[in-house]
Design a protein around this motif. Structure first.
Motif, PDB file in Angstrom:
ATOM      1  N   TYR A 199       1.216  -0.845  -0.210  1.00  0.00           N
ATOM      2  CA  TYR A 199       0.041   0.244  -0.048  1.00  0.00           C
ATOM      3  C   TYR A 199       0.784   1.127   0.026  1.00  0.00           C
ATOM      4  O   TYR A 199       0.821   2.685   0.142  1.00  0.00           O
ATOM      5  CB  TYR A 199      -1.045  -0.362   1.314  1.00  0.00           C
ATOM      6  CG  TYR A 199      -0.452  -0.590   2.405  1.00  0.00           C
ATOM      7  CD1 TYR A 199       0.373   0.373   3.729  1.00  0.00           C
ATOM      8  CD2 TYR A 199      -0.929  -1.787   2.810  1.00  0.00           C
ATOM      9  CE1 TYR A 199       0.679  -0.276   4.596  1.00  0.00           C
ATOM     10  CE2 TYR A 199      -0.213  -2.710   4.266  1.00  0.00           C
ATOM     11  CZ  TYR A 199       0.764  -1.510   4.778  1.00  0.00           C
ATOM     12  OH  TYR A 199       1.153  -2.010   6.141  1.00  0.00           O
ATOM     13  N   HIS A 200       1.865   0.956  -0.039  1.00  0.00           N
ATOM     14  CA  HIS A 200       3.293   2.115  -0.841  1.00  0.00           C
ATOM     15  C   HIS A 200       3.671   2.223  -1.815  1.00  0.00           C
ATOM     16  O   HIS A 200       3.679   3.283  -2.092  1.00  0.00           O
ATOM     17  CB  HIS A 200       4.468   2.678   0.425  1.00  0.00           C
ATOM     18  CG  HIS A 200       3.705   2.501   2.278  1.00  0.00           C
ATOM     19  ND1 HIS A 200       5.314   2.371   2.875  1.00  0.00           N
ATOM     20  CD2 HIS A 200       2.751   3.173   2.092  1.00  0.00           C
ATOM     21  CE1 HIS A 200       4.065   2.642   3.800  1.00  0.00           C
ATOM     22  NE2 HIS A 200       3.004   3.395   4.041  1.00  0.00           N
ATOM     23  N   LEU A 201       3.264   1.252  -2.919  1.00  0.00           N
ATOM     24  CA  LEU A 201       3.897   1.519  -3.521  1.00  0.00           C
ATOM     25  C   LEU A 201       3.698   2.045  -5.479  1.00  0.00           C
ATOM     26  O   LEU A 201       1.924   2.387  -4.996  1.00  0.00           O
ATOM     27  CB  LEU A 201       3.688  -0.389  -4.656  1.00  0.00           C
ATOM     28  CG  LEU A 201       5.081  -0.947  -3.420  1.00  0.00           C
ATOM     29  CD1 LEU A 201       4.928  -2.603  -4.334  1.00  0.00           C
ATOM     30  CD2 LEU A 201       5.976  -0.792  -3.892  1.00  0.00           C
ATOM     31  N   GLY A 202       3.864   2.552  -6.528  1.00  0.00           N
ATOM     32  CA  GLY A 202       3.383   3.152  -7.506  1.00  0.00           C
ATOM     33  C   GLY A 202       2.987   2.262  -7.885  1.00  0.00           C
ATOM     34  O   GLY A 202       3.621   1.813  -7.897  1.00  0.00           O
ATOM     35  N   MET A 203       3.092   3.606  -9.430  1.00  0.00           N
ATOM     36  CA  MET A 203       2.147   1.974 -10.816  1.00  0.00           C
ATOM     37  C   MET A 203       2.345   3.492 -11.910  1.00  0.00           C
ATOM     38  O   MET A 203       2.395   4.809 -11.736  1.00  0.00           O
ATOM     39  CB  MET A 203       0.326   2.215 -10.731  1.00  0.00           C
ATOM     40  CG  MET A 203       0.171   1.462 -11.567  1.00  0.00           C
ATOM     41  SD  MET A 203       1.866  -0.018 -12.386  1.00  0.00           S
ATOM     42  CE  MET A 203       0.072  -0.611 -14.079  1.00  0.00           C
ATOM     43  N   TYR A 204       2.808   3.278 -12.913  1.00  0.00           N
ATOM     44  CA  TYR A 204       2.151   3.986 -14.380  1.00  0.00           C
ATOM     45  C   TYR A 204       1.503   3.176 -15.349  1.00  0.00           C
ATOM     46  O   TYR A 204       1.821   2.678 -15.957  1.00  0.00           O
ATOM     47  CB  TYR A 204       3.890   4.311 -14.821  1.00  0.00           C
ATOM     48  CG  TYR A 204       3.929   5.420 -16.458  1.00  0.00           C
ATOM     49  CD1 TYR A 204       4.323   6.335 -16.115  1.00  0.00           C
ATOM     50  CD2 TYR A 204       4.117   4.461 -17.153  1.00  0.00           C
ATOM     51  CE1 TYR A 204       4.424   7.438 -16.898  1.00  0.00           C
ATOM     52  CE2 TYR A 204       4.094   5.029 -18.921  1.00  0.00           C
ATOM     53  CZ  TYR A 204       4.247   6.247 -18.385  1.00  0.00           C
ATOM     54  OH  TYR A 204       3.957   7.388 -19.326  1.00  0.00           O
ATOM     55  N   HIS A 205       0.848   3.962 -16.209  1.00  0.00           N
ATOM     56  CA  HIS A 205      -0.193   2.965 -17.123  1.00  0.00           C
ATOM     57  C   HIS A 205      -1.061   4.690 -17.822  1.00  0.00           C
ATOM     58  O   HIS A 205      -1.044   5.078 -17.855  1.00  0.00           O
ATOM     59  CB  HIS A 205      -1.351   2.109 -16.216  1.00  0.00           C
ATOM     60  CG  HIS A 205      -1.833   1.072 -16.797  1.00  0.00           C
ATOM     61  ND1 HIS A 205      -1.559   0.628 -17.294  1.00  0.00           N
ATOM     62  CD2 HIS A 205      -3.053   1.295 -17.632  1.00  0.00           C
ATOM     63  CE1 HIS A 205      -2.662   0.072 -18.637  1.00  0.00           C
ATOM     64  NE2 HIS A 205      -3.293   0.150 -18.690  1.00  0.00           N
ATOM     65  N   ARG A 206      -0.462   3.431 -19.258  1.00  0.00           N
ATOM     66  CA  ARG A 206      -1.266   4.466 -20.087  1.00  0.00           C
ATOM     67  C   ARG A 206      -2.355   3.376 -21.154  1.00  0.00           C
ATOM     68  O   ARG A 206      -2.657   2.077 -21.053  1.00  0.00           O
ATOM     69  CB  ARG A 206      -0.003   4.673 -21.187  1.00  0.00           C
ATOM     70  CG  ARG A 206      -0.687   5.644 -22.564  1.00  0.00           C
ATOM     71  CD  ARG A 206       0.395   6.328 -23.685  1.00  0.00           C
ATOM     72  NE  ARG A 206       0.412   7.022 -24.464  1.00  0.00           N
ATOM     73  CZ  ARG A 206      -0.260   8.557 -24.159  1.00  0.00           C
ATOM     74  NH1 ARG A 206      -0.118   9.261 -23.012  1.00  0.00           N
ATOM     75  NH2 ARG A 206      -0.567   9.240 -25.369  1.00  0.00           N
ATOM     76  N   ARG A 207      -3.321   4.050 -20.984  1.00  0.00           N
ATOM     77  CA  ARG A 207      -4.298   3.297 -22.135  1.00  0.00           C
ATOM     78  C   ARG A 207      -5.147   4.626 -22.357  1.00  0.00           C
ATOM     79  O   ARG A 207      -5.441   5.678 -21.869  1.00  0.00           O
ATOM     80  CB  ARG A 207      -5.223   3.047 -20.202  1.00  0.00           C
ATOM     81  CG  ARG A 207      -5.887   3.324 -19.068  1.00  0.00           C
ATOM     82  CD  ARG A 207      -6.538   2.532 -18.533  1.00  0.00           C
ATOM     83  NE  ARG A 207      -6.881   3.964 -17.301  1.00  0.00           N
ATOM     84  CZ  ARG A 207      -8.212   4.614 -16.776  1.00  0.00           C
ATOM     85  NH1 ARG A 207      -9.148   4.184 -18.596  1.00  0.00           N
ATOM     86  NH2 ARG A 207      -8.328   5.213 -16.460  1.00  0.00           N
ATOM     87  N   ILE A 208      -6.689   3.484 -22.520  1.00  0.00           N
ATOM     88  CA  ILE A 208      -7.220   4.300 -23.912  1.00  0.00           C
ATOM     89  C   ILE A 208      -8.951   4.997 -22.493  1.00  0.00           C
ATOM     90  O   ILE A 208      -8.854   4.433 -21.893  1.00  0.00           O
ATOM     91  CB  ILE A 208      -8.499   3.917 -24.444  1.00  0.00           C
ATOM     92  CG1 ILE A 208      -7.365   3.728 -26.125  1.00  0.00           C
ATOM     93  CG2 ILE A 208      -9.915   4.785 -25.292  1.00  0.00           C
ATOM     94  CD1 ILE A 208      -7.275   5.051 -26.420  1.00  0.00           C
TER      95      ILE A 208
END
Length: 1017
Positions: free
Chosen positions: A344-353
């Protein structure tokens, strides 16, 4: 008086053409402005009600009458007709004549004024209605139904709105409730109607301001912005949803709620900091993103605390569910790529429609520590960088969303620091949407004990951010408010706050028992029906969906979760790099490794050095008057140094920056007073002495196609600004981002950023960062607060092993790659030049901590030749002695190892004592990673010499505790490593100048007394 005179002047007779012209002028102008007219046909004092706020009201009525005489009360129609017909202001309205008035006078008055109601009373009543409307706008949120539990403990000091049947508070009474009143231009409750009965006015105001939405905005000192908000909340019927929108909202609530329920069923004894009680957060965020995407935003950067983070990752960012579920598996092995962090500290990067707008959108959730709100400035810095790199100067393409908890939003000072960056030219991100998950509790602390202000959001008022409080058990109200918030940000590019007033169904975490401390609250929560159930029942009763459709939606998402859970069991290794929030495409190989393990020469050709030096010593703008005596002398001195092929500290920095700009590397230098430099040495921004705000940055005039140079004085903040610069440096590896402390010890108010982000960032989150900290340091008799940058703290957190001599190929670069940060204390301008260039030329990024000098900035011996900066030269991790001692090393009796400014004190003393052949002085320029290889060579070079570490800091501070075990490792513990320096102390330095000099002399005596350690041996 201006209003009074203006009003009187406006009531003078107008021709038809003047009337039309006046209407068009005043209806086009917004806001209205009135020119003062200086000729009057009658004394204004003759009209008793043309004073104070009454005149404003009469003006409003007059403009309404000009447009449509029937839109005002009959008595006003008569009054304005008489005034326009030529009646002086004193006779356009006259009080009823006394009984003794003659018949001739009476008939004369009656012919002038056909009907004479009590205009005083009428004006007062209309003003009272205006006050009532304003009261709702200002304080309607006080009585709004915001708390889903119905137990709100918010206390307001000022009087609440008083409404029917007690309208007497405003000078009205029951008999006025059915009277029709003309509506002022500062409200939109009328819709297409310009007048309403008082009873209907109150009803509409109640609907706008006292239901499930509470709007705080009347403190904003911009009329256009206030009108915009009024229109969004007051217009009748504006909060309507189509059946399709309602079904979408229901589906999002299903996903939010069932996700938490699934985790609870599968891992009931695991901490996950679930969203139960504020499940509406997911539709809220998706609404903000949808609306922003519709307005042109294609990149959203988010920061949030741990509560609800997994749900946001799953249902907003769209992280694969199996990647989330496998984190709960205790048998999952960690990949060999750092120490990792809790899920519950981790991040994320995501590209989507984006499915609503059918446009591409990139979402980044920044990893964060447990330190609540610490990620706020980091998100803002990253957002600013992304805007900078895509040329988004108005924030139309890149935006930030910050989530907060109620207790932290009110309690953490970093929130205030971050807000104060919001409108500064070099820090603004052109508006942030803040969403507060207002659980009405902080861990176990009641709000009444946690803040002094009524709301947790009151800090936002300092930047005129509107605050929308909303009952989180009304999903449609929440979605409407979020739409308005996103539109506000798109329209005005300013911050806005959405306060989701909700509750926390469980304790602080799922293992915690909240009944210990909040028994009554949790008794109420136990009775509380979940928001999904409430909303589903509402839509079923409205016929929007039926029960089978609702159950099918639930079953569909449950099946998705079960299938993902089955796939998650195949995951055997946890790869933290799958949770990276700021990837750098193209910088590393496909598997995330550096493209090489070498660093090219950091030297520069002489032509470039000379060119940069010439620009640094000139004013590259015509007709620009610089400060005569002081700055002209500084620039002249620089020019002379360039002719002599030498550089001082400021010029070496100029050379490093200028050369990197030529190579397309953006440079950003930020901190308190960095444009001039605390010690008046830098002068990167020149100020025209005759024209306000006219400045020149010579660094931006070096080359035709150079990268831009940003140098910006920051607000007087360390925590917020360092966090911001760290975020800026996250966005791209092809930028040199530097933060300079005013004095080195001031970094300790930013200790959270250093401890939680800079030092362990790569180990926790596989996120490299090349930020540079410039920390002025040195014992110079300036007292305890302006002496030490606390090097011992940075060195204590270095991850190299003091007892192990590293066995590495490509020793210097490989050692840099494996460390968590680089700590240097340069003693020459040339080495400072090289270490700055090396920071970019390395094939990877590490934080760089530089202890920078103060007195050495102008020390005549602290100069370097161009020869030390030419092609083929490098940063020197260690600078050996090059004098007589090095010529006859066997005769040397003592080697003094030191770092930084104390070297100049030691060489001066050695020369005075004529001990150049007896004592060698070796400078350790790079402290971490420790130069084991070079210092081993130095120790072996002087076989008969004592080894002494000498420092000007106190023994329990500085470098000694770090250097001693490592130095002993380099010599296989064959000899002791002695200490020459100040005694241990609590304070970093003395405040007495004489004591300082006495301590310095004692230090030098110990360093050069060759018998000092005989008894100890």
């Amino acid at each position: 008086m201006l209003n009074l005179r203006t009003c009187a002047a406006k009531l003078r007779p107008l021709t038809a053409s003047q009337t039309v012209k006046t209407i068009s002028q005043h209806r086009l102008a917004a806001p209205r402005t009135f020119q003062q007219l200086r000729c009057y046909s009658a004394p204004v004092a003759a009209e008793p009600f043309l004073s104070g706020t009454s005149s404003n009201y009469v003006e409003e009525m007059y403009y309404a009458w000009l447009e449509n005489p029937k839109s005002v009360h009959k008595s006003w129609d008569i009054f304005f007709r008489n005034a326009n017909a030529g009646a002086a202001p004193g006779t356009a309205y006259q009080s009823p004549p006394p009984l003794t008035t003659s018949l001739s006078t009476l008939s004369q008055a009656q012919s002038l004024v056909q009907a004479q109601p009590n205009v005083d009373k009428l004006v007062e009543d209309h003003l009272a209605v205006q006050s009532l409307i304003r009261a709702y706008q200002v304080r309607g949120h006080h009585i709004a139904k915001l708390d889903p539990l119905g137990i709100s403990c918010v206390n307001f000091d000022d009087a609440p709105v008083t409404v029917s049947p007690n309208v007497g508070f405003y000078g009205l009474d029951e008999s006025d409730l059915d009277k029709v009143f003309h509506l002022p231009t500062t409200t939109f409750i009328g819709g297409n109607e310009s007048a309403l009965p008082l009873r209907e006015i109150i009803r509409r105001l109640e609907m706008a301001y006292c239901q499930h939405i509470g709007v705080e905005f009347m403190f904003i000192n911009d009329l256009e912005q206030c009108q915009w908000i009024r229109q969004k909340f007051e217009t009748p019927g504006i909060m309507q949803f189509t059946n399709e929108e309602k079904r979408t909202l229901l589906a999002r609530l299903v996903r939010s709620t069932r996700f938490e329920e699934f985790l609870h069923r599968k891992w009931s004894s695991e901490k996950r900091f679930g969203l139960e009680g504020c499940e509406v957060l997911i539709p809220a965020l998706k609404t903000i993103i949808d609306k922003s995407s519709e307005k042109g935003v294609d990149y959203v950067i988010m920061g949030m605390p741990h509560r609800g983070r997994l749900n946001v990752l799953a249902n907003v960012i769209r992280k694969e569910l199996e990647q989330i579920f496998c984190q709960f598996d205790s048998k999952l092995e960690a990949a060999d790529e750092g120490s990792g962090d809790v899920k519950y500290h981790l991040g994320m990067y995501h590209r989507r429609i984006n499915r609503v707008t059918d446009r591409n959108i990139t979402l980044s959730l920044v990893a964060n520590p447990s330190h609540l709100e610490a990620a706020d400035p980091v998100v803002q810095g990253k957002t600013k960088a992304e805007q900078f790199y895509c040329g988004d100067t108005e924030g139309k393409k890149v935006m930030s969303i910050l989530l907060h908890g109620d207790a932290a939003f009110a309690g953490q000072g970093i929130v205030y620091e971050t807000f104060h960056l919001s409108d500064l030219p070099s820090y603004t991100t052109h508006g942030t949407v803040h969403v507060v998950v207002n659980n009405q509790i902080g861990f176990t602390t009641d709000p009444r004990m946690a803040r002094s202000s009524p709301y947790p959001t009151d800090v936002a008022r300092v930047v005129n951010a509107p605050i929308f409080h909303v009952n989180a058990d009304d999903p449609e109200a929440v979605v409407y408010v979020c739409n308005v918030a996103a539109e506000w940000r798109s329209t005005f590019h300013k911050d806005v706050v959405v306060d989701l007033v909700c509750y926390r169904r469980n304790g602080h975490n799922e293992m915690d028992e909240p009944m210990f401390t909040q028994p009554l609250m949790y008794k109420q929560i136990r009775k509380q029906k979940p928001v999904l159930q409430k909303y589903a029942e509402l839509l079923i009763s409205q016929g929007v969906v039926n029960q089978p459709e609702y159950e099918e939606e639930i079953a569909k998402y449950d099946k998705i979760c079960e299938e993902a859970h089955a796939r998650s069991k195949d995951e055997k290794i946890l790869h933290i790099k799958h949770w990276l929030d700021s990837p750098w495409p193209g910088f590393f190989t496909l598997d995330g490794q550096p493209r090489s393990m070498t660093c090219p020469s950091t030297g520069l050709n002489e032509e470039d050095l000379t060119h940069i030096g010439q620009v640094a010593s000139s004013v590259p703008v015509e007709d620009f008057t610089i400060h005569g005596a002081g700055l002209s002398r500084i620039l002249k001195t620089r020019g002379e140094m360039v002719k002599n092929r030498t550089v001082d500290w400021a010029l070496a920095e100029y050379m490093a920056f200028g050369s990197l700009l030529k190579e397309g590397i953006h440079i950003r230098l930020s901190g308190q007073d960095v444009e001039r430099g605390t010690f008046s040495h830098r002068h990167h921004v020149l100020h025209d002495q005759n024209v306000d705000k006219r400045t020149c940055i010579p660094m931006n005039h070096l080359w035709p196609n150079q990268a831009p140079y940003t140098v910006c004085n920051s607000s007087l903040s360390e925590y917020g600004v360092l966090g911001f610069e760290l975020g800026f440096a996250m966005a791209s590896p092809n930028a040199l981002v530097l933060w300079e402390a005013q004095f080195g010890d001031f970094h300790n108010t930013a200790q959270c950023i250093i401890d939680q982000f800079i030092c362990p960032g790569q180990a926790k989150w596989v996120r490299q960062n090349g930020i540079v900290l410039l920390l002025p340091h040195g014992m110079e008799g300036m007292g305890p607060e302006h002496s030490s940058a606390r090097p011992e703290r940075f060195l204590q957190m270095c991850n190299d092993d003091p007892d192990v001599f590293p066995k590495l190929d490509d020793f210097d670069v490989r050692q840099l790659y494996e460390c968590n940060w680089i700590v240097v204390n340069c003693s020459t301008p040339a080495n400072f030049f090289h270490v700055l260039r090396r920071q970019i030329l390395l094939p990877f990024r590490k934080p760089l901590i530089i202890f920078t000098p103060k007195s050495l900035l102008r020390h005549p011996e602290a100069r370097s030749s161009f020869d030390d900066m030419l092609p083929g030269t490098h940063f020197l991790r260690v600078i050996p002695d090059s004098g007589p001692a090095a010529q006859n090393p066997e005769q040397v009796k003592r080697v003094l190892f030191c770092t930084g400014k104390v070297y100049y004190d030691l060489t001066r003393e050695r020369k005075a004592r004529q001990m150049e052949a007896d004592v060698a002085i070796t400078r350790v320029e790079q402290l971490s990673p420790f130069p084991f290889d070079l210092l081993q060579r130095e120790a072996q070079k002087y076989p008969a010499a004592e080894l002494v570490w000498c420092q000007e800091e106190h023994k329990n501070q500085g470098y000694y505790d770090y250097v001693k075990p490592r130095l002993r490792t380099t010599i296989n513990r064959a000899k002791p490593v002695w200490y020459a320096g100040r005694e241990p102390a609590a304070a970093p330095a003395t405040g007495n100048k004489k004591t300082h000099l006495t301590e310095l002399q004692r230090l030098l005596d110990m360093a050069f007394n060759l018998d000092a350690f005989k008894d100890l041996a």
